[in-house]
Design a protein around this motif. Structure first.
Motif, PDB file in Angstrom:
ATOM      1  N   LEU A 186     -23.975  18.056  -0.247  1.00 57.16           N
ATOM      2  CA  LEU A 186     -23.776  16.644  -0.589  1.00 57.16           C
ATOM      3  C   LEU A 186     -22.545  16.468  -1.476  1.00 57.16           C
ATOM      4  O   LEU A 186     -21.739  15.555  -1.264  1.00 57.16           O
ATOM      5  CB  LEU A 186     -25.014  16.079  -1.284  1.00 57.16           C
ATOM      6  N   VAL A 199     -20.303  11.344   2.382  1.00 53.45           N
ATOM      7  CA  VAL A 199     -21.462  10.932   1.586  1.00 53.45           C
ATOM      8  C   VAL A 199     -21.005  10.126   0.372  1.00 53.45           C
ATOM      9  O   VAL A 199     -21.566   9.073   0.068  1.00 53.45           O
ATOM     10  CB  VAL A 199     -22.307  12.152   1.153  1.00 53.45           C
ATOM     11  N   CYS A 253     -22.029   6.210  -0.376  1.00 52.54           N
ATOM     12  CA  CYS A 253     -22.678   5.818  -1.634  1.00 52.54           C
ATOM     13  C   CYS A 253     -21.825   4.812  -2.395  1.00 52.54           C
ATOM     14  O   CYS A 253     -22.353   3.896  -3.030  1.00 52.54           O
ATOM     15  CB  CYS A 253     -22.965   7.046  -2.491  1.00 52.54           C
ATOM     16  N   ALA A 259     -24.687  11.394  -3.427  1.00 48.10           N
ATOM     17  CA  ALA A 259     -26.135  11.589  -3.324  1.00 48.10           C
ATOM     18  C   ALA A 259     -26.506  12.947  -3.907  1.00 48.10           C
ATOM     19  O   ALA A 259     -25.728  13.896  -3.849  1.00 48.10           O
ATOM     20  CB  ALA A 259     -26.579  11.503  -1.870  1.00 48.10           C
ATOM     21  N   ALA A 284     -26.128  11.228   4.279  1.00 45.57           N
ATOM     22  CA  ALA A 284     -26.554  12.364   3.456  1.00 45.57           C
ATOM     23  C   ALA A 284     -27.410  13.328   4.272  1.00 45.57           C
ATOM     24  O   ALA A 284     -27.262  14.550   4.143  1.00 45.57           O
ATOM     25  CB  ALA A 284     -27.324  11.855   2.233  1.00 45.57           C
TER      26      ALA A 284
END
Length: 138
Positions: free
Chosen positions: A19, A25, A29, A62, A119
């Motif tokens: 991650l 990812v 986010c 994440a 993720a």
């Protein structure tokens, strides 16, 4: 790389490495409207209550944790062995019916859907599932 036990400290560490290394990812986010946490509190685990937490942070991306979360947006409650059986079945592509109760803001699932899917793709690693036996044995 050998498979880790599902949601063991080793499994969580490996997922967190993947991650943290994923620009995709972090970007997913960053697009969220706020930081969010999804938590599981599972009874009757190998050492008592088990906690699984997935945090979506707009600045950091994440991250998984095995520590309790006092600020989760939504928390799912259930029996650890039942969730292991359900997770194993889902991993095998079988239809599953979860036996969980929840507390919190269910709308967070819609808000994080893209970041969660991103993720999941980035951090899927080979795992072994604990042997919990059939549901009837509990």
């Amino acid at each position: 790389m050998p498979a880790s036990m599902f949601m063991s400290p080793e499994h969580v560490a490996r997922m967190n490495e993947l991650l943290a290394a994923s620009a995709e990812v972090r970007a997913a986010c960053a697009d969220l409207d706020g930081d969010c946490e999804i938590a599981y509190e599972l009874s009757d685990g190998p050492s008592g209550t088990v906690h699984w937490v997935l945090r979506f942070d707009r600045g950091l991306g994440a991250r998984f944790s095995l520590e309790p979360s006092p600020r989760a947006d939504i928390t799912y409650f259930g029996d650890w062995a039942d969730v292991i059986r359900t997770s194993r079945a889902a991993h095998a592509g079988e239809p599953v019916e979860e036996n969980l109760t929840e507390s919190g803001d269910a709308s967070v699932l819609e808000r994080v859907a893209h970041a969660y899917a991103t993720a999941r793709r980035a951090a899927t690693v080979p795992v072994e599932f604990p042997d919990v036996g059939p549901a009837e044995a509990r």
